[in-house]
Design an enzyme around this catalytic site. Structure first.
Site, PDB file in Angstrom:
ATOM      1  N   LEU A  23       1.040  -1.275  -0.092  1.00 28.76           N
ATOM      2  CA  LEU A  23      -0.132   0.125  -0.056  1.00 28.76           C
ATOM      3  C   LEU A  23       0.760   1.328  -0.101  1.00 28.76           C
ATOM      4  CD1 LEU A  23      -2.456  -0.918   2.942  1.00 28.76           C
ATOM      5  CD2 LEU A  23      -2.936  -1.075   0.218  1.00 28.76           C
ATOM      6  N   ASP A  71       2.239  -2.660  13.061  1.00 29.02           N
ATOM      7  CA  ASP A  71       0.785  -2.399  13.094  1.00 29.02           C
ATOM      8  C   ASP A  71       0.053  -3.610  13.688  1.00 29.02           C
ATOM      9  OD1 ASP A  71       1.217   0.168  12.026  1.00 29.02           O
ATOM     10  OD2 ASP A  71       1.587  -0.691  10.246  1.00 29.02           O
ATOM     11  N   ARG A  90      -4.548  -5.820   5.002  1.00 27.20           N
ATOM     12  CA  ARG A  90      -3.537  -6.102   6.322  1.00 27.20           C
ATOM     13  C   ARG A  90      -4.296  -6.786   7.386  1.00 27.20           C
ATOM     14  NH1 ARG A  90       0.726  -2.004   7.670  1.00 27.20           N
ATOM     15  NH2 ARG A  90       1.500  -4.177   8.343  1.00 27.20           N
ATOM     16  N   ARG A 137      -6.964   4.506   9.665  1.00 21.56           N
ATOM     17  CA  ARG A 137      -6.742   3.335  10.010  1.00 21.56           C
ATOM     18  C   ARG A 137      -7.140   2.856  11.526  1.00 21.56           C
ATOM     19  NH1 ARG A 137      -2.469   0.979   6.676  1.00 21.56           N
ATOM     20  NH2 ARG A 137      -2.746   2.089   4.776  1.00 21.56           N
ATOM     21  N   HIS A 168      -0.142   7.522   9.685  1.00 22.57           N
ATOM     22  CA  HIS A 168      -0.160   7.022  11.266  1.00 22.57           C
ATOM     23  C   HIS A 168       0.329   8.279  11.992  1.00 22.57           C
ATOM     24  CE1 HIS A 168       0.087   2.715   9.682  1.00 22.57           C
ATOM     25  NE2 HIS A 168      -0.874   2.702  10.189  1.00 22.57           N
ATOM     26  N   CYS A 255       7.882   1.056  12.166  1.00 28.95           N
ATOM     27  CA  CYS A 255       6.835   0.193  11.436  1.00 28.95           C
ATOM     28  C   CYS A 255       7.594  -1.153  11.519  1.00 28.95           C
ATOM     29  CB  CYS A 255       6.696   0.635  10.067  1.00 28.95           C
ATOM     30  SG  CYS A 255       6.353   2.244   9.780  1.00 28.95           S
TER      31      CYS A 255
HETATM   32  C1  CIR Z   1       0.648   0.474   4.884  1.00 25.15           C
HETATM   33  O1  CIR Z   1       0.225   1.553   4.351  1.00 25.15           O
HETATM   34  O2  CIR Z   1      -0.043   0.116   5.705  1.00 25.15           O
HETATM   35  C2  CIR Z   1       2.037   0.469   4.742  1.00 25.15           C
HETATM   36  N1  CIR Z   1       2.376   0.407   3.413  1.00 25.15           N
HETATM   37  C3  CIR Z   1       3.132   1.142   5.812  1.00 25.15           C
HETATM   38  C4  CIR Z   1       2.725   0.838   7.085  1.00 25.15           C
HETATM   39  C5  CIR Z   1       3.698   1.863   7.760  1.00 25.15           C
HETATM   40  N2  CIR Z   1       3.373   1.344   9.380  1.00 25.15           N
HETATM   41  C6  CIR Z   1       3.676   2.240  10.326  1.00 25.15           C
HETATM   42  O3  CIR Z   1       3.777   3.324  10.317  1.00 25.15           O
HETATM   43  N3  CIR Z   1       3.832   1.689  11.348  1.00 25.15           N
END
Ligand code: CIR
Length: 264
Positions: A23, A71, A90, A137, A168, A255
């Site tokens: 994503l 996440d 996810r 989210r 986020h 992340c």
């Molecule tokens: C997303 O959009 O979920 C992933 N491409 C990136 C997630 C990043 N996670 C975070 O900042 N904890």
């Protein structure tokens, strides 16, 4: 020793080849898996350098974003909370993480409400409270469930807001020590960090706000010299890690790991 900055363990997951379908808010190019893996290796080596045990999980091809393990769970001193990611692609990643947490923690609970959504990237744990940013989210029901699940462990949850257009809450901030938060000015201007010492990310380097304090080191993305110098000038030991490929998918330092001290 601060429980919000010092940890014995981390969990990471190797990026899958499907990462090219990860994503992203804006398409700025396809991530290069080999380069991402090299950056990931450097990240893990740096965590290990602090003396921590790093559990490296295998890639999950079915989940392109599964390298972003943060996440999927919130790890607290008393137990772990399995999240319910708000991104439909996810959602299944959380169940993949749960058994690994159960192997390390005596208490593992989960967000279960059908309408509850919450991702670890929206949660900043400090020494005195848990800040949770509402975002695209993370919703009110998810925050309410987290509040109820963590209250018996003695935690206070405070709801805050993620700036519009920011993925986020922690995309824009990080904890550097028990009292110090690195933040973009667009976030700190909301006043949500009143009572903390705030180090502002210099203008133009907003992408450097997502760092992690892990034991005696601060890991930050490479390529942001003004932010690096500001963190170092405040007395922290900084390590720069390549993040060009994760950045294409809006991912950063926090992340890529779950950081914790297990309680059996
Ligand atoms: C997303 O959009 O979920 C992933 N491409 C990136 C997630 C990043 N996670 C975070 O900042 N904890």
């Amino acid at each position: 020793m601060s429980v919000s900055t010092h940890f014995t363990h981390a969990i990471t997951r190797r990026p899958a080849a499907s990462i090219i379908r990860g994503l992203r808010a804006v398409d700025i190019g396809t991530p290069d898996l080999a380069l991402m893996q090299a950056h990931h290796d450097a990240y893990i080596a740096t965590l290990r350098e602090t003396g921590a045990t790093v559990v490296e999980l295998p890639p999950l091809e079915a989940y392109p974003d599964s390298v972003f393990v943060e996440d999927t769970a919130l790890c607290l001193p008393q137990g772990a909370v399995v999240m319910r990611p708000g991104a439909p692609s996810r959602l299944g990643e959380a169940a993949e993480m749960a058994p690994h947490l159960r192997a390390l923690y005596g208490q593992v609970v989960a967000i279960t409400g059908a309408d509850s959504f919450i991702e670890g990237g929206d949660i900043l744990v400090t020494e005195r409270e848990i800040l949770v940013g509402r975002s695209a989210r993370t919703n009110a029901a998810g925050i309410a469930e987290l509040t109820a699940l963590t209250a018996p462990w003695g935690h206070k949850v405070r709801e805050v807001h993620t700036p519009p257009g920011v993925l986020h809450f922690k995309t824009d901030c990080s904890l550097l020590d028990a009292e110090t938060i690195l933040s973009t000015t667009r976030l700190s201007a909301s006043g949500c960090f009143a009572g903390y010492r705030v180090i502002d990310v210099p203008d133009g380097e907003e992408a450097a706000a997502n760092t992690i304090r892990f034991n005696d080191l601060v890991l930050m993305p490479a390529g942001f010299p003004k932010t690096r110098d500001a963190i170092a000038a405040a007395g922290f030991t900084v390590r720069e890690i390549g993040n060009s490929e994760c950045a294409k998918l809006d991912g950063g330092m926090s992340c890529l790991s779950l950081r914790f001290t297990p309680q059996k």
